[in-house]
Design an enzyme around this catalytic site. Structure first.
Site, PDB file in Angstrom:
ATOM      1  N   HIS A  48      24.315  -2.959 -19.303  1.00  0.00           N
ATOM      2  CA  HIS A  48      24.342  -2.924 -20.768  1.00  0.00           C
ATOM      3  C   HIS A  48      25.588  -3.705 -21.198  1.00  0.00           C
ATOM      4  CE1 HIS A  48      25.155  -1.064 -24.717  1.00  0.00           C
ATOM      5  NE2 HIS A  48      23.885  -0.741 -24.742  1.00  0.00           N
ATOM      6  N   ASP A  54      28.506   3.784 -15.094  1.00  0.00           N
ATOM      7  CA  ASP A  54      28.044   3.944 -16.468  1.00  0.00           C
ATOM      8  C   ASP A  54      26.859   4.911 -16.412  1.00  0.00           C
ATOM      9  OD1 ASP A  54      26.721   3.813 -18.860  1.00  0.00           O
ATOM     10  OD2 ASP A  54      26.664   1.629 -18.979  1.00  0.00           O
ATOM     11  N   GLN A 105      22.684   6.530 -19.354  1.00  0.00           N
ATOM     12  CA  GLN A 105      21.249   6.838 -19.292  1.00  0.00           C
ATOM     13  C   GLN A 105      20.913   7.890 -18.234  1.00  0.00           C
ATOM     14  OE1 GLN A 105      19.099   6.021 -21.442  1.00  0.00           O
ATOM     15  NE2 GLN A 105      20.148   4.375 -22.519  1.00  0.00           N
ATOM     16  N   CYS A 161      20.425  -4.656 -25.767  1.00  0.00           N
ATOM     17  CA  CYS A 161      21.844  -4.844 -25.409  1.00  0.00           C
ATOM     18  C   CYS A 161      22.008  -5.122 -23.918  1.00  0.00           C
ATOM     19  CB  CYS A 161      22.693  -3.638 -25.809  1.00  0.00           C
ATOM     20  SG  CYS A 161      22.598  -3.220 -27.539  1.00  0.00           S
TER      21      CYS A 161
HETATM   22  N1  C6P Z   1      22.198   2.183 -25.004  1.00  0.00           N
HETATM   23  C1  C6P Z   1      19.996   1.827 -25.906  1.00  0.00           C
HETATM   24  O1  C6P Z   1      19.171   1.843 -26.812  1.00  0.00           O
HETATM   25  P1  C6P Z   1      27.068   4.016 -26.701  1.00  0.00           P
HETATM   26  O2  C6P Z   1      26.452   3.096 -27.692  1.00  0.00           O
HETATM   27  O3  C6P Z   1      28.537   3.769 -26.553  1.00  0.00           O
HETATM   28  O4  C6P Z   1      26.732   5.447 -26.908  1.00  0.00           O
HETATM   29  O5  C6P Z   1      26.398   3.675 -25.278  1.00  0.00           O
HETATM   30  C2  C6P Z   1      26.442   2.374 -24.775  1.00  0.00           C
HETATM   31  C3  C6P Z   1      25.588   2.258 -23.561  1.00  0.00           C
HETATM   32  C4  C6P Z   1      26.182   2.003 -22.343  1.00  0.00           C
HETATM   33  N2  C6P Z   1      25.463   1.928 -21.211  1.00  0.00           N
HETATM   34  C5  C6P Z   1      24.133   2.100 -21.218  1.00  0.00           C
HETATM   35  C6  C6P Z   1      23.381   2.045 -19.916  1.00  0.00           C
HETATM   36  C7  C6P Z   1      23.465   2.356 -22.411  1.00  0.00           C
HETATM   37  O6  C6P Z   1      22.146   2.531 -22.402  1.00  0.00           O
HETATM   38  C8  C6P Z   1      24.208   2.412 -23.629  1.00  0.00           C
HETATM   39  C9  C6P Z   1      23.527   2.598 -24.939  1.00  0.00           C
HETATM   40  C10 C6P Z   1      21.391   2.361 -26.173  1.00  0.00           C
HETATM   41  O7  C6P Z   1      19.734   1.405 -24.779  1.00  0.00           O
HETATM   42  C11 C6P Z   1      21.965   1.786 -27.409  1.00  0.00           C
HETATM   43  S1  C6P Z   1      22.233   0.045 -27.271  1.00  0.00           S
END
Ligand code: C6P
Length: 401
Positions: A112, A189, A192, A354
């Site tokens: 991401h 990370d 998910q 993203c």
């Molecule tokens: N993915 C999706 O629709 P935040 O925005 O900080 O809570 O998380 C960021 C993030 C980081 N790593 C992974 C693997 C993610 O999936 C996400 C967030 C959402 O896929 C919003 S873009």
């Protein structure tokens, strides 16, 4: 499972299949937030009166709850942040600062942007070099590529647990074993995975782990960075201000103990308390059962979509795909597909999710993504398949597909 506990979904005709973006909140979390603001609200780590003590106690109880949830050895290793993005930006900049020009960081091609862009920024700032574990045509990390792209100056591996675009569950154990064999720490990370797989940081032996509250049935604006204590001790704060100091003079300051030194200013107090409640809720409903439920739903969804003509699925399509299914329908742009799904009262995300480097690798501009959580069941997937089939028929009749 437990749908009736989610006020936004109970008795609602909406089919919500966008939990990888954010999860809905159970009544228990909503009530906890209400109670905090209605009866317990005060600033933390400052006030010397009962209301303030109570708020501090609730905030710190949430930290302890996170520690138990991850089976971290100490609460000192749990830093509250604004979310996964906040955690990874802090890590990239602060860890990056400890390195020397020419050092390498190993990421993967399926990250991401949150686990890519901060490292690009740190690379520019500190003269670092980024390498990547390749993704193969099945949507899996190519571990032989990891070995190939390893550099003698690799100083950290930072990799996603589950791809938010493909749902691929990465073999963290193998990656961590390999990196540790070279004396190199690994950051995970877990945005998910934290709601989908039981995570024990001691068993996994990861060195850092980041996640967001809002993807695990908790509030937005709160996240966690877990870090092994001896590694966190090596990092310096990015934000200065109240609460993070031990002493301050006009000339200089010294830092508070872990983890306070990384939590400058008034933190997201109610959000942290809400996250603690969300973790309580999840644990009381049974993490293993929830994980199995999502695994069954994913398999059912893959099967169901495979049975439809004209659907192209991305990802492994096997047991190492969890919680997320990406696809396209015929020659239709993903945004058009979700417009039709939306008219059928289905909420799905479309776009690059993203993860532009990965979507480029798939050779498509965008995908439609269905993602699941505890409150979904097979009828949601049946509804998705039904509306997709109707949409396909509509376009076929028009001669578009
Ligand atoms: N993915 C999706 O629709 P935040 O925005 O900080 O809570 O998380 C960021 C993030 C980081 N790593 C992974 C693997 C993610 O999936 C996400 C967030 C959402 O896929 C919003 S873009």
């Amino acid at each position: 499972m437990f749908k009736e506990e989610f006020p936004l979904l109970a008795g609602n005709s909406l089919t919500y299949l966008d939990s990888a973006a954010t999860t809905q909140k159970p009544e228990a979390v909503l009530q906890r937030l209400d109670r905090f603001y209605g009866k317990e609200n005060a600033n933390v780590h400052r006030a010397l009166y009962p209301l303030g003590d109570g708020a501090t106690a609730s905030y710190e109880e949430s930290r302890t709850r996170v520690k138990h949830f991850l089976n971290a050895p100490s609460s000192r290793e749990i830093v509250f942040t604004s979310g996964t993005t906040g955690s990874l930006n802090f890590l990239a900049d602060s860890f990056g600062e400890t390195l020397s020009r020419g050092d390498h960081i190993l990421l993967s091609e399926m990250e991401h942007h949150s686990n890519l862009v901060p490292w690009q920024m740190a690379a520019k700032r500190y003269g670092l070099i980024l390498d990547f574990i390749p993704v193969n045509e099945k949507g899996r990390l190519d571990l032989s590529g990891m070995r190939r792209n390893w550099h003698e100056k690799t100083k950290l591996v930072s990799v996603t647990h589950i791809s938010n675009l493909l749902g691929t569950v990465n073999p963290l154990e193998e990656i961590i074993d390999f990196a540790h064999g070279k004396g190199v720490p690994v950051a995970v990370d877990a945005a998910q995975s934290v709601s989908r797989l039981p995570i024990d940081v001691q068993e996994l032996d990861c060195d850092f782990l980041a996640f967001s509250g809002h993807k695990i049935y908790g509030p937005t604006g709160i996240g966690v960075l877990y870090g092994k204590e001896h590694l966190l001790e090596r990092l310096s704060p990015r934000f200065g201000g109240g609460s993070m100091i031990s002493s301050v003079s006009l000339e200089e300051s010294t830092w508070a103990e872990l983890p306070q030194r990384f939590e400058a200013g008034t933190p997201p107090i109610a959000e942290a308390v809400g996250l603690g409640e969300a973790l309580n809720w999840l644990e009381s409903r049974g993490r293993a059962g929830i994980s199995q439920h999502e695994s069954l739903l994913t398999a059912y969804g893959i099967e169901k979509l495979r049975s439809l003509e004209g659907i192209e699925l991305y990802g492994t399509g096997e047991e190492d795909q969890l919680g997320v299914i990406s696809f396209n329908m015929g020659g239709l742009h993903a945004h058009d597909t979700v417009q039709f799904l939306s008219a059928g009262d289905l909420a799905l995300r479309a776009g690059h999710h993203c993860a532009q480097p990965l979507i480029r690798k798939l050779g498509v501009p965008s995908t439609v993504r269905a993602s699941f959580a505890v409150y979904n069941d097979t009828s949601d997937i049946d509804r998705l398949a039904e509306v997709l089939a109707e949409t396909m028929n509509y376009f076929r009749k028009k001669g578009v597909l």
